[in-house]
Design a protein around this motif. Sequence first.
Motif, PDB file in Angstrom:
ATOM      1  N   GLU A  26       0.840  -1.208   0.000  1.00 46.92           N
ATOM      2  CA  GLU A  26       0.000   0.000   0.000  1.00 46.92           C
ATOM      3  C   GLU A  26       0.870   1.251   0.000  1.00 46.92           C
ATOM      4  OE1 GLU A  26      -2.808   0.047   3.209  1.00 46.92           O
ATOM      5  OE2 GLU A  26      -3.865  -1.713   2.455  1.00 46.92           O
ATOM      6  N   ALA A  27       1.895   1.267   0.845  1.00 48.90           N
ATOM      7  CA  ALA A  27       2.794   2.427   0.895  1.00 48.90           C
ATOM      8  C   ALA A  27       3.530   2.580  -0.434  1.00 48.90           C
ATOM      9  CB  ALA A  27       3.782   2.270   2.053  1.00 48.90           C
ATOM     10  N   LEU A  28       3.951   1.484  -1.012  1.00 45.95           N
ATOM     11  CA  LEU A  28       4.639   1.502  -2.301  1.00 45.95           C
ATOM     12  C   LEU A  28       3.740   2.090  -3.390  1.00 45.95           C
ATOM     13  CD1 LEU A  28       7.355   0.483  -3.503  1.00 45.95           C
ATOM     14  CD2 LEU A  28       6.189  -1.655  -3.992  1.00 45.95           C
ATOM     15  N   ASP A  29       2.484   1.688  -3.392  1.00 49.32           N
ATOM     16  CA  ASP A  29       1.535   2.229  -4.366  1.00 49.32           C
ATOM     17  C   ASP A  29       1.382   3.741  -4.214  1.00 49.32           C
ATOM     18  OD1 ASP A  29       1.053  -0.271  -5.494  1.00 49.32           O
ATOM     19  OD2 ASP A  29      -0.760  -0.619  -4.312  1.00 49.32           O
ATOM     20  N   GLN A  30       1.314   4.212  -2.986  1.00 48.95           N
ATOM     21  CA  GLN A  30       1.165   5.654  -2.761  1.00 48.95           C
ATOM     22  C   GLN A  30       2.417   6.399  -3.219  1.00 48.95           C
ATOM     23  OE1 GLN A  30      -1.801   6.792  -2.166  1.00 48.95           O
ATOM     24  NE2 GLN A  30      -2.470   4.680  -1.918  1.00 48.95           N
ATOM     25  N   LEU A  31       3.581   5.863  -2.931  1.00 49.30           N
ATOM     26  CA  LEU A  31       4.826   6.494  -3.407  1.00 49.30           C
ATOM     27  C   LEU A  31       4.869   6.555  -4.929  1.00 49.30           C
ATOM     28  CD1 LEU A  31       7.492   5.063  -0.955  1.00 49.30           C
ATOM     29  CD2 LEU A  31       6.922   7.476  -1.305  1.00 49.30           C
ATOM     30  N   GLY A  32       4.395   5.507  -5.569  1.00 53.29           N
ATOM     31  CA  GLY A  32       4.350   5.497  -7.030  1.00 53.29           C
ATOM     32  C   GLY A  32       3.440   6.575  -7.578  1.00 53.29           C
ATOM     33  N   ARG A  33       2.353   6.853  -6.879  1.00 52.44           N
ATOM     34  CA  ARG A  33       1.424   7.903  -7.324  1.00 52.44           C
ATOM     35  C   ARG A  33       2.001   9.301  -7.107  1.00 52.44           C
ATOM     36  NH1 ARG A  33      -2.261   4.126  -4.798  1.00 52.44           N
ATOM     37  NH2 ARG A  33      -3.412   3.102  -6.448  1.00 52.44           N
ATOM     38  N   ILE A  34       2.917   9.426  -6.150  1.00 49.70           N
ATOM     39  CA  ILE A  34       3.527  10.718  -5.845  1.00 49.70           C
ATOM     40  C   ILE A  34       4.676  11.033  -6.804  1.00 49.70           C
ATOM     41  CG2 ILE A  34       4.837  11.989  -4.090  1.00 49.70           C
ATOM     42  CD1 ILE A  34       3.322  10.297  -1.983  1.00 49.70           C
ATOM     43  N   ASN A  35       5.306  10.031  -7.372  1.00 52.35           N
ATOM     44  CA  ASN A  35       6.508  10.195  -8.195  1.00 52.35           C
ATOM     45  C   ASN A  35       6.348  11.364  -9.173  1.00 52.35           C
ATOM     46  OD1 ASN A  35       8.663   9.992  -9.949  1.00 52.35           O
ATOM     47  ND2 ASN A  35       8.507   7.793 -10.222  1.00 52.35           N
ATOM     48  N   PRO A  36       7.081  12.456  -8.956  1.00 52.01           N
ATOM     49  CA  PRO A  36       6.918  13.629  -9.821  1.00 52.01           C
ATOM     50  C   PRO A  36       7.358  13.385 -11.263  1.00 52.01           C
ATOM     51  CG  PRO A  36       8.683  13.994  -8.235  1.00 52.01           C
ATOM     52  CD  PRO A  36       8.054  12.674  -7.903  1.00 52.01           C
ATOM     53  N   ALA A  37       8.162  12.369 -11.503  1.00 51.40           N
ATOM     54  CA  ALA A  37       8.588  12.062 -12.874  1.00 51.40           C
ATOM     55  C   ALA A  37       7.481  11.385 -13.667  1.00 51.40           C
ATOM     56  CB  ALA A  37       9.828  11.164 -12.851  1.00 51.40           C
ATOM     57  N   ARG A  38       6.451  10.922 -12.988  1.00 54.02           N
ATOM     58  CA  ARG A  38       5.370  10.218 -13.670  1.00 54.02           C
ATOM     59  C   ARG A  38       4.002  10.891 -13.463  1.00 54.02           C
ATOM     60  NH1 ARG A  38       6.601   4.983 -15.341  1.00 54.02           N
ATOM     61  NH2 ARG A  38       8.696   4.361 -14.816  1.00 54.02           N
ATOM     62  N   ALA A  39       3.901  11.781 -12.502  1.00 57.41           N
ATOM     63  CA  ALA A  39       2.616  12.397 -12.172  1.00 57.41           C
ATOM     64  C   ALA A  39       2.219  13.427 -13.220  1.00 57.41           C
ATOM     65  CB  ALA A  39       2.702  13.051 -10.798  1.00 57.41           C
ATOM     66  N   HIS A  40       0.929  13.645 -13.323  1.00 54.86           N
ATOM     67  CA  HIS A  40       0.409  14.633 -14.266  1.00 54.86           C
ATOM     68  C   HIS A  40      -0.314  15.775 -13.562  1.00 54.86           C
ATOM     69  CE1 HIS A  40       1.489  12.078 -17.606  1.00 54.86           C
ATOM     70  NE2 HIS A  40       0.887  11.056 -16.997  1.00 54.86           N
ATOM     71  N   HIS A  41      -0.783  15.535 -12.337  1.00 52.80           N
ATOM     72  CA  HIS A  41      -1.550  16.551 -11.626  1.00 52.80           C
ATOM     73  C   HIS A  41      -1.080  16.637 -10.179  1.00 52.80           C
ATOM     74  CE1 HIS A  41      -4.295  16.776 -14.997  1.00 52.80           C
ATOM     75  NE2 HIS A  41      -4.369  15.458 -14.985  1.00 52.80           N
ATOM     76  N   THR A  42      -0.983  17.843  -9.664  1.00 55.63           N
ATOM     77  CA  THR A  42      -0.552  18.017  -8.277  1.00 55.63           C
ATOM     78  C   THR A  42      -1.562  17.437  -7.298  1.00 55.63           C
ATOM     79  OG1 THR A  42      -1.518  20.239  -8.233  1.00 55.63           O
ATOM     80  CG2 THR A  42       0.843  20.059  -8.743  1.00 55.63           C
ATOM     81  N   TYR A  43      -2.848  17.516  -7.632  1.00 59.82           N
ATOM     82  CA  TYR A  43      -3.865  17.022  -6.712  1.00 59.82           C
ATOM     83  C   TYR A  43      -3.721  15.521  -6.484  1.00 59.82           C
ATOM     84  CZ  TYR A  43      -8.297  16.348  -4.361  1.00 59.82           C
ATOM     85  OH  TYR A  43      -9.257  16.016  -3.440  1.00 59.82           O
TER      86      TYR A  43
END
Length: 103
Positions: A26-43
């Motif tokens: 679960e923590a790994l999934d959240q870190l993956g969603r935060i990754n600024p190199a892959r994210a598209h939206h700040t929200y």
Amino acid sequence: MKLPPELPPLPALTRAEGEVVDRYLEALDQLGRINPARAHHTYTGLRAAQNLVVAATALRDALAVMHERGEHEMHGGTLARALRILDGERRAGRLALTPPTAN
């Protein structure tokens, strides 16, 4: 209709070890969603960061339960097998940087 291949069975884990594996993913999934190199939206990153706090707290609590039950060793090979079966490698891959683009 062809069914997907059956996953190999999970290795034998204590309930506490299973909880640690689940909370770690679960923590790994959240870190993956935060990754600024892959994210598209700040929200999306903001929500994932908020959820990471919850996931990290749950992981800490799961590790505390293991320790309190006298499970003082992490059996890396066994836990790694469980993580692989539960798609941990793909999920961890979301933490990597994206390949550079040609400018």
